[in-house]
Design a protein around this motif. Structure first.
Motif, PDB file in Angstrom:
ATOM      1  N   PHE A  55      17.535 -18.759  22.522  1.00 31.10           N
ATOM      2  CA  PHE A  55      16.551 -18.277  23.771  1.00 31.10           C
ATOM      3  C   PHE A  55      16.660 -19.095  24.702  1.00 31.10           C
ATOM      4  CE2 PHE A  55      15.584 -15.180  27.286  1.00 31.10           C
ATOM      5  CZ  PHE A  55      16.504 -14.453  27.405  1.00 31.10           C
ATOM      6  N   ALA A  56      15.587 -19.371  24.325  1.00 31.54           N
ATOM      7  CA  ALA A  56      14.125 -20.097  24.628  1.00 31.54           C
ATOM      8  C   ALA A  56      15.403 -21.187  25.099  1.00 31.54           C
ATOM      9  CB  ALA A  56      12.569 -20.255  24.276  1.00 31.54           C
ATOM     10  N   THR A  57      15.833 -21.944  24.418  1.00 30.13           N
ATOM     11  CA  THR A  57      16.455 -23.519  24.308  1.00 30.13           C
ATOM     12  C   THR A  57      17.087 -23.677  24.950  1.00 30.13           C
ATOM     13  OG1 THR A  57      15.592 -23.712  21.948  1.00 30.13           O
ATOM     14  CG2 THR A  57      17.190 -25.241  22.995  1.00 30.13           C
ATOM     15  N   VAL A  58      18.193 -22.411  25.603  1.00 25.90           N
ATOM     16  CA  VAL A  58      18.898 -22.307  26.874  1.00 25.90           C
ATOM     17  C   VAL A  58      18.681 -21.981  27.523  1.00 25.90           C
ATOM     18  CG1 VAL A  58      21.322 -20.552  27.042  1.00 25.90           C
ATOM     19  CG2 VAL A  58      20.703 -20.966  24.599  1.00 25.90           C
ATOM     20  N   LEU A  59      17.841 -21.436  27.891  1.00 26.49           N
ATOM     21  CA  LEU A  59      16.722 -21.053  28.912  1.00 26.49           C
ATOM     22  C   LEU A  59      16.631 -22.153  29.893  1.00 26.49           C
ATOM     23  CD1 LEU A  59      16.669 -18.869  31.084  1.00 26.49           C
ATOM     24  CD2 LEU A  59      14.715 -17.603  30.223  1.00 26.49           C
TER      25      LEU A  59
ATOM     26  N   ALA B  98      25.439 -25.142  22.601  1.00 26.30           N
ATOM     27  CA  ALA B  98      24.485 -23.641  22.071  1.00 26.30           C
ATOM     28  C   ALA B  98      25.402 -22.805  19.871  1.00 26.30           C
ATOM     29  CB  ALA B  98      24.863 -22.162  22.375  1.00 26.30           C
ATOM     30  N   PHE B  99      26.258 -23.642  20.258  1.00 27.36           N
ATOM     31  CA  PHE B  99      26.659 -22.706  19.051  1.00 27.36           C
ATOM     32  C   PHE B  99      27.015 -23.831  17.639  1.00 27.36           C
ATOM     33  CE2 PHE B  99      29.730 -23.316  15.409  1.00 27.36           C
ATOM     34  CZ  PHE B  99      29.843 -22.293  14.772  1.00 27.36           C
ATOM     35  N   VAL B 100      26.905 -25.577  18.159  1.00 22.28           N
ATOM     36  CA  VAL B 100      26.061 -26.176  17.030  1.00 22.28           C
ATOM     37  C   VAL B 100      24.409 -25.562  16.947  1.00 22.28           C
ATOM     38  CG1 VAL B 100      25.721 -28.730  16.533  1.00 22.28           C
ATOM     39  CG2 VAL B 100      28.561 -27.498  17.581  1.00 22.28           C
ATOM     40  N   ALA B 101      23.611 -25.606  17.641  1.00 32.03           N
ATOM     41  CA  ALA B 101      22.116 -25.785  17.597  1.00 32.03           C
ATOM     42  C   ALA B 101      22.338 -24.817  16.838  1.00 32.03           C
ATOM     43  CB  ALA B 101      21.427 -25.923  18.901  1.00 32.03           C
ATOM     44  N   ALA B 102      22.720 -23.525  17.295  1.00 28.91           N
ATOM     45  CA  ALA B 102      22.575 -22.084  15.690  1.00 28.91           C
ATOM     46  C   ALA B 102      22.242 -22.050  15.451  1.00 28.91           C
ATOM     47  CB  ALA B 102      23.151 -21.311  17.156  1.00 28.91           C
ATOM     48  N   TYR B 103      24.566 -22.991  15.069  1.00 27.87           N
ATOM     49  CA  TYR B 103      24.075 -23.214  13.477  1.00 27.87           C
ATOM     50  C   TYR B 103      23.729 -23.979  12.694  1.00 27.87           C
ATOM     51  CZ  TYR B 103      27.224 -25.152   9.846  1.00 27.87           C
ATOM     52  OH  TYR B 103      28.320 -25.684   8.658  1.00 27.87           O
ATOM     53  N   VAL B 104      23.192 -25.091  13.542  1.00 25.66           N
ATOM     54  CA  VAL B 104      22.073 -25.726  12.322  1.00 25.66           C
ATOM     55  C   VAL B 104      21.167 -25.125  11.981  1.00 25.66           C
ATOM     56  CG1 VAL B 104      20.145 -28.056  12.708  1.00 25.66           C
ATOM     57  CG2 VAL B 104      22.817 -28.059  13.863  1.00 25.66           C
ATOM     58  N   GLY B 105      20.716 -24.128  13.033  1.00 24.78           N
ATOM     59  CA  GLY B 105      19.362 -23.623  13.427  1.00 24.78           C
ATOM     60  C   GLY B 105      19.135 -22.571  12.087  1.00 24.78           C
ATOM     61  N   GLU B 106      20.794 -22.021  12.050  1.00 23.91           N
ATOM     62  CA  GLU B 106      21.015 -20.924  10.678  1.00 23.91           C
ATOM     63  C   GLU B 106      20.997 -21.529   9.043  1.00 23.91           C
ATOM     64  OE1 GLU B 106      21.778 -18.338   7.859  1.00 23.91           O
ATOM     65  OE2 GLU B 106      21.302 -18.027  10.204  1.00 23.91           O
ATOM     66  N   VAL B 107      22.078 -23.161   9.389  1.00 20.37           N
ATOM     67  CA  VAL B 107      21.855 -23.841   7.985  1.00 20.37           C
ATOM     68  C   VAL B 107      19.937 -24.016   7.572  1.00 20.37           C
ATOM     69  CG1 VAL B 107      22.488 -26.022   7.495  1.00 20.37           C
ATOM     70  CG2 VAL B 107      23.859 -24.859   8.050  1.00 20.37           C
ATOM     71  N   THR B 108      19.332 -25.017   8.797  1.00 15.94           N
ATOM     72  CA  THR B 108      17.825 -24.685   8.054  1.00 15.94           C
ATOM     73  C   THR B 108      17.171 -23.901   7.777  1.00 15.94           C
ATOM     74  OG1 THR B 108      17.628 -26.617  10.041  1.00 15.94           O
ATOM     75  CG2 THR B 108      15.531 -25.756   9.391  1.00 15.94           C
ATOM     76  N   HIS B 109      17.498 -22.529   7.788  1.00 12.59           N
ATOM     77  CA  HIS B 109      17.205 -21.439   7.718  1.00 12.59           C
ATOM     78  C   HIS B 109      17.430 -20.979   6.752  1.00 12.59           C
ATOM     79  CE1 HIS B 109      14.871 -16.962   8.080  1.00 12.59           C
ATOM     80  NE2 HIS B 109      15.704 -16.852   7.226  1.00 12.59           N
ATOM     81  N   VAL B 110      18.414 -20.902   6.529  1.00 11.89           N
ATOM     82  CA  VAL B 110      19.001 -20.340   4.793  1.00 11.89           C
ATOM     83  C   VAL B 110      18.636 -21.824   3.822  1.00 11.89           C
ATOM     84  CG1 VAL B 110      21.131 -20.955   3.259  1.00 11.89           C
ATOM     85  CG2 VAL B 110      20.608 -19.840   5.651  1.00 11.89           C
ATOM     86  N   LEU B 111      18.256 -22.927   4.193  1.00 10.89           N
ATOM     87  CA  LEU B 111      17.883 -24.224   3.451  1.00 10.89           C
ATOM     88  C   LEU B 111      16.498 -23.360   2.653  1.00 10.89           C
ATOM     89  CD1 LEU B 111      19.564 -27.353   5.101  1.00 10.89           C
ATOM     90  CD2 LEU B 111      20.151 -26.408   2.752  1.00 10.89           C
ATOM     91  N   ALA B 112      15.691 -23.659   3.708  1.00 15.39           N
ATOM     92  CA  ALA B 112      13.806 -23.327   3.998  1.00 15.39           C
ATOM     93  C   ALA B 112      13.934 -21.822   2.846  1.00 15.39           C
ATOM     94  CB  ALA B 112      13.164 -22.850   5.351  1.00 15.39           C
ATOM     95  N   GLU B 113      14.602 -21.171   3.235  1.00 14.36           N
ATOM     96  CA  GLU B 113      15.026 -19.158   2.610  1.00 14.36           C
ATOM     97  C   GLU B 113      15.329 -20.067   1.205  1.00 14.36           C
ATOM     98  OE1 GLU B 113      18.242 -17.076   3.092  1.00 14.36           O
ATOM     99  OE2 GLU B 113      16.344 -15.581   3.962  1.00 14.36           O
TER     100      GLU B 113
END
Length: 299
Positions: free
Chosen positions: A113-117, A277-292
């Motif tokens: 949200f902050a990135t888009v705004l 935005a989709f690509v950025a959110a997708y990368v963010g999700e993949v990064t979260h999963v990897l960290a998890e």
């Protein structure tokens, strides 16, 4: 591999579920509501400025400035244009927010949200300069389509516990291809290029979606369908609303009439907003999963 499932995700899957309204009251904070209200308030406030002031804020492609590159995305000269963008925001963003917090992805939502705004207007204005023309740009449709680009990731995170098979982050592009197929096949003006994009996107979405369904069916045959708690009103309806928006909002975000009231709809910036935005959110999700996953393996 999705990694360890968090508390918020397990709440959708196991045990007796509390009333949807009770969870909603607990998860939605006053601070979040205030932050979500900032964007529409800015749009309304900018719309109330004198016309001469607003003209100084539009983005002229032949004379771009840093200020207009950002501010032009909040400028509206016509009430119908403003109301359409406000309605789009009020449909897409709160739904994406609710899907995210129920899936325990609050941080990912607010990061996007902050990135888009904050960065979205600069990125969209800069990419507009790649097509040289003597024109001006204004309006928040591109930014709202960027918010829409977060919705598929939020919907995936919410729906993931409903699957017996190990639904993976790499399965997310099926939703991207679905939206691209709808945009190019139904909304955009018919041409050889749009037909080709629609066919390829449709085949990819259908093929990948079919593969996921087959994998899910095999998993259920092998493991059996787990007992699910009765889901009170709201738990199923929320992702249904998200799914309807995912399929239906492109018809609004990409209007069929490209010229209206002497305004030309910039389909280029609409699609860029969604895709980036989709690509950025997708990368963010993949990064979260990897960290998890890394954290779970370390334990």
């Amino acid at each position: 591999m999705n990694g360890a499932r968090d508390t918020g995700t397990r709440a959708l899957n196991d045990g007796e579920l509390p009333p949807f309204s009770a969870v909603l009251w607990r998860l939605v904070s006053l601070r979040d509501s205030a932050l979500l209200a900032v964007f529409p308030l800015v749009l309304v406030g900018t719309a109330l400025l004198p016309a001469e002031t607003k003209r100084t804020l539009v983005f002229a492609y032949t004379d771009p400035t840093v200020i207009t590159a950002y501010a032009s995305h909040f400028v509206h000269f016509h009430v119908d244009h403003l109301l359409a963008n406000l309605l789009g925001y009020l449909l897409v963003v709160p739904t994406t927010y609710l899907l995210s917090i129920f899936a325990d992805r609050r941080r990912l939502f607010w990061t996007m949200f902050a990135t888009v705004l904050l960065a979205g207007p600069f990125v969209l204005s800069g990419l507009n300069l790649a097509v040289p023309r003597d024109a001006i740009g204004y309006g928040s449709s591109g930014v709202i389509m960027a918010f829409f680009g977060i919705l598929p990731v939020a919907l995936y995170n919410y729906a993931r516990p409903f699957f017996v098979s190990d639904l993976r982050a790499r399965d997310l592009p099926v939703l991207f291809f679905l939206v691209v197929g709808i945009i190019s096949g139904i909304v955009l003006p018919r041409s050889d290029a749009t037909v080709a994009i629609a066919v390829v996107s449709g085949l990819l979405a259908a093929g990948y979606g079919g593969f996921i369904l087959v994998r899910e069916r095999r998993a259920r045959n092998r493991l059996g369908s787990p007992s699910r708690p009765v889901r009170p009103f709201g738990y199923v309806e929320l992702p249904l609303v998200g799914g309807v928006l995912l399929v239906g909002y492109p018809l609004v975000g990409f209007p069929s009439e490209l010229v209206a009231a002497n305004r030309v709809v910039n389909l280029y910036v609409h699609f860029l907003g969604f895709a980036i935005a989709f690509v950025a959110a997708y990368v963010g999700e993949v990064t979260h999963v990897l960290a998890e996953t890394t954290g779970a393996d370390a334990e």
